[in-house]
Design an enzyme around this catalytic site. Sequence first.
Site, PDB file in Angstrom:
ATOM      1  N   SER A   1      40.182  33.096  42.647  1.00 20.08           N
ATOM      2  CA  SER A   1      40.746  34.567  42.960  1.00 20.08           C
ATOM      3  C   SER A   1      39.135  35.190  43.496  1.00 20.08           C
ATOM      4  CB  SER A   1      40.972  35.254  41.535  1.00 20.08           C
ATOM      5  OG  SER A   1      40.904  36.543  41.659  1.00 20.08           O
TER       6      SER A   1
ATOM      7  N   TYR B   1      39.394  36.492  32.680  1.00 17.66           N
ATOM      8  CA  TYR B   1      39.956  36.210  33.953  1.00 17.66           C
ATOM      9  C   TYR B   1      39.011  35.776  35.017  1.00 17.66           C
ATOM     10  CZ  TYR B   1      42.935  36.192  38.188  1.00 17.66           C
ATOM     11  OH  TYR B   1      43.755  35.967  39.328  1.00 17.66           O
TER      12      TYR B   1
END
Length: 244
Positions: A142, A156
């Site tokens: 990401s 995350y």
Amino acid sequence: MADDRRTLLLTGASRGIGHATVRKFNAEGWRVITCSRQPFPEQCPWGGGQENHVVLDLSDPADTINAVGIIQEKLDGRLDALVNNAGISPKGPEGERLNTLDTGLMDWGKVFHVNFFASVVLARGLKDELAAAKGAVVNVTSIAGSRVHPFAGAAYATSKAALAALTREMAHDFGPMGVRVNAIAPGEVETAILSPGTDKIVEKLPMQRLGQPEEVASAIYFLCSDQSSYISGAEIEVNGAQHV
Ligand SMILES: NC(=O)c1ccc[n+]([C@@H]2O[C@H](COP(=O)([O-])OP(=O)(O)OC[C@H]3O[C@@H](n4cnc5c(N)ncnc54)[C@H](OP(=O)(O)O)[C@@H]3O)[C@@H](O)[C@H]2O)c1
């Protein structure tokens, strides 16, 4: 009759980027094996998907280790591509970002099991099958792995940074087996994982629009195809120039 199609194993196929990716591989003639917590999605089937779906909670280490054997039974000793796509991005009770000060350790660990350790367990567990096919691994990282993001939390972001580092380590260790290992790092892609307010980020992007899951699926497909036969250890940004 022997099934001579190439085989993909992908985690998190029930929606979003994973779903678009299995549809792409299926359309290109691949056999697709999937795993996620939900049963096979009846409303959006692909060829042979039902019997090639493994219900699995990747946040449970024992369940994940156990699944390796179940998956091996579905393979013919060969695996052409492993795509570690499943990911979670937990938020606070009001949908707020969880930072390094307020993320509970148990929650942080759960994020790491799904987003990071599951990739280690599957790739290591299936290394012989990947080597037999001279296959490819793609880890879905990401943009949040390389910068603080307004919505993606600390657990995350750190799990995705670790997954990017794992891609580099695995490219080194799996290379001698003929297995390529790469990552794709999406930016803002139109799926259920996005938070309210993403439109404010999108306004400022050079390409001024969200990405579509199919646009990420194409990049994953490229990294699993012969078109990328000398690419390994790379992380490709798929984000409309969000990173510049
Ligand atoms: N959308 C974006 O803008 C964006 C940006 C950057 C990176 N990414 C990354 O891209 C990947 C896919 O994201 P997405 O947006 O398509 O997400 P999504 O729509 O939320 O889908 C996530 C998938 O992961 C599966 N999953 C979640 N927890 C699981 C668990 N414990 N065990 C097994 N499967 C699990 C889900 O299936 P079940 O619910 O059936 O388990 C689902 O199929 C993720 O790794 C995400 O971090 C997305």
